[in-house]
Design a protein around this motif. Sequence first.
Motif, PDB file in Angstrom:
ATOM      1  N   GLU A   1      15.911 -19.769-137.056  1.00 27.44           N
ATOM      2  CA  GLU A   1      16.171 -18.906-138.211  1.00 27.44           C
ATOM      3  C   GLU A   1      16.295 -19.662-139.528  1.00 27.44           C
ATOM      4  N   ARG A   2      16.681 -20.966-139.483  1.00 27.16           N
ATOM      5  CA  ARG A   2      17.066 -21.633-140.725  1.00 27.16           C
ATOM      6  C   ARG A   2      16.270 -22.877-141.110  1.00 27.16           C
ATOM      7  N   ASP A   3      15.436 -23.385-140.243  1.00 23.64           N
ATOM      8  CA  ASP A   3      14.734 -24.628-140.557  1.00 23.64           C
ATOM      9  C   ASP A   3      13.231 -24.387-140.593  1.00 23.64           C
ATOM     10  N   ARG A   4      12.699 -24.390-141.777  1.00 21.50           N
ATOM     11  CA  ARG A   4      11.260 -24.120-141.950  1.00 21.50           C
ATOM     12  C   ARG A   4      10.384 -25.257-141.437  1.00 21.50           C
ATOM     13  N   THR A   5      10.978 -26.433-141.204  1.00 25.74           N
ATOM     14  CA  THR A   5      10.179 -27.550-140.692  1.00 25.74           C
ATOM     15  C   THR A   5      10.054 -27.511-139.170  1.00 25.74           C
ATOM     16  N   ALA A   6      10.840 -26.646-138.521  1.00 25.93           N
ATOM     17  CA  ALA A   6      10.856 -26.606-137.057  1.00 25.93           C
ATOM     18  C   ALA A   6       9.570 -26.004-136.506  1.00 25.93           C
ATOM     19  N   ARG A   7       9.022 -26.699-135.515  1.00 26.48           N
ATOM     20  CA  ARG A   7       7.863 -26.203-134.768  1.00 26.48           C
ATOM     21  C   ARG A   7       8.277 -26.159-133.303  1.00 26.48           C
ATOM     22  N   PHE A   8       7.804 -25.165-132.600  1.00 24.92           N
ATOM     23  CA  PHE A   8       8.240 -24.919-131.228  1.00 24.92           C
ATOM     24  C   PHE A   8       7.039 -24.969-130.293  1.00 24.92           C
ATOM     25  N   PHE A   9       7.244 -25.660-129.167  1.00 24.52           N
ATOM     26  CA  PHE A   9       6.173 -25.841-128.193  1.00 24.52           C
ATOM     27  C   PHE A   9       6.676 -25.474-126.808  1.00 24.52           C
ATOM     28  N   HIS A  10       5.847 -24.769-126.081  1.00 28.32           N
ATOM     29  CA  HIS A  10       6.141 -24.445-124.688  1.00 28.32           C
ATOM     30  C   HIS A  10       5.604 -25.599-123.860  1.00 28.32           C
ATOM     31  N   ILE A  11       6.483 -26.220-123.082  1.00 25.75           N
ATOM     32  CA  ILE A  11       6.068 -27.329-122.229  1.00 25.75           C
ATOM     33  C   ILE A  11       6.085 -26.859-120.787  1.00 25.75           C
ATOM     34  N   THR A  12       4.929 -26.925-120.174  1.00 23.51           N
ATOM     35  CA  THR A  12       4.803 -26.640-118.758  1.00 23.51           C
ATOM     36  C   THR A  12       3.626 -27.435-118.229  1.00 23.51           C
ATOM     37  N   SER A  13       3.838 -28.131-117.144  1.00 23.86           N
ATOM     38  CA  SER A  13       2.725 -28.900-116.583  1.00 23.86           C
ATOM     39  C   SER A  13       1.873 -28.045-115.659  1.00 23.86           C
ATOM     40  N   ILE A  14       2.238 -26.768-115.539  1.00 21.57           N
ATOM     41  CA  ILE A  14       1.480 -25.863-114.679  1.00 21.57           C
ATOM     42  C   ILE A  14       0.133 -25.526-115.321  1.00 21.57           C
ATOM     43  N   HIS A  15       0.124 -25.418-116.624  1.00 17.69           N
ATOM     44  CA  HIS A  15      -1.102 -25.053-117.341  1.00 17.69           C
ATOM     45  C   HIS A  15      -1.801 -26.306-117.854  1.00 17.69           C
ATOM     46  N   ASN A  16      -3.060 -26.174-118.171  1.00 17.54           N
ATOM     47  CA  ASN A  16      -3.816 -27.303-118.702  1.00 17.54           C
ATOM     48  C   ASN A  16      -3.303 -27.724-120.072  1.00 17.54           C
ATOM     49  N   GLN A  17      -2.815 -26.783-120.847  1.00 17.50           N
ATOM     50  CA  GLN A  17      -2.337 -27.080-122.194  1.00 17.50           C
ATOM     51  C   GLN A  17      -0.834 -27.343-122.121  1.00 17.50           C
ATOM     52  N   LEU A  18      -0.439 -28.613-122.097  1.00 14.85           N
ATOM     53  CA  LEU A  18       0.955 -28.992-121.917  1.00 14.85           C
ATOM     54  C   LEU A  18       1.824 -28.552-123.089  1.00 14.85           C
ATOM     55  N   PHE A  19       1.329 -28.642-124.308  1.00 12.27           N
ATOM     56  CA  PHE A  19       2.102 -28.288-125.494  1.00 12.27           C
ATOM     57  C   PHE A  19       1.454 -27.104-126.203  1.00 12.27           C
ATOM     58  N   LYS A  20       1.878 -25.907-125.856  1.00 13.94           N
ATOM     59  CA  LYS A  20       1.358 -24.716-126.513  1.00 13.94           C
ATOM     60  C   LYS A  20       2.326 -24.347-127.629  1.00 13.94           C
ATOM     61  N   GLU A  21       1.837 -24.349-128.872  1.00 12.57           N
ATOM     62  CA  GLU A  21       2.717 -24.012-129.996  1.00 12.57           C
ATOM     63  C   GLU A  21       3.050 -22.526-129.934  1.00 12.57           C
TER      64      GLU A  21
END
Length: 179
Positions: free
Chosen positions: A70-90
């Motif tokens: 809610e408060r940090d505009r610099t924050a980026r969020f990534f879903h980490i799962t080794s189940i999928h080919n894309q390890l870091f999905k924003e």
Amino acid sequence: MSINNIIELMKAHSNQIELPVNYKSDIEIDFEILNKYGNIKYIWMLRENGSLLFPLQVGASEFHLKYYLERDRTARFFHITSIHNQLFKELKHHEVLKLIAEEPIRFSEINTREHLIKSVTLLLSDTNVVSAAFDTPKYGSEAMYWHDWKNWFSRTNPQMEKVMKKSIAMLNEFNLASA
């Protein structure tokens, strides 16, 4: 994928997107969390002034994650799962909120009193779940303390408060059925 491989990929990803700029040592704490929980799903927040690895479906308080969401505009969020080919999905903000709302206990899969007690005991044995800013209650994990935990979580972890309410109700149902 091994934990060591995921750590190396996390380092590379952090360097690639050039976050965090400050408090880079936060990432070392993220690796400790990864080693503790192992190969599960996470949300990884990288921001200008640090990072936070949030394990999903373990009952951890989402307070800090929501604060930065809610408060940090610099924050980026990534879903980490080794189940999928894309390890870091924003992730977009609404996707983060949906993922952190997932409960740590699948109540629909619990069919015995013993299974319920074992599941709740496991949750209550995790210091990341039961601790809050310099305070950890000294309740036991036995069912006789579940109301105390529900009250504790009402101030510290709303998701776990709901889990404890459901657990108490389900335990009462099991007790009535066996009476």
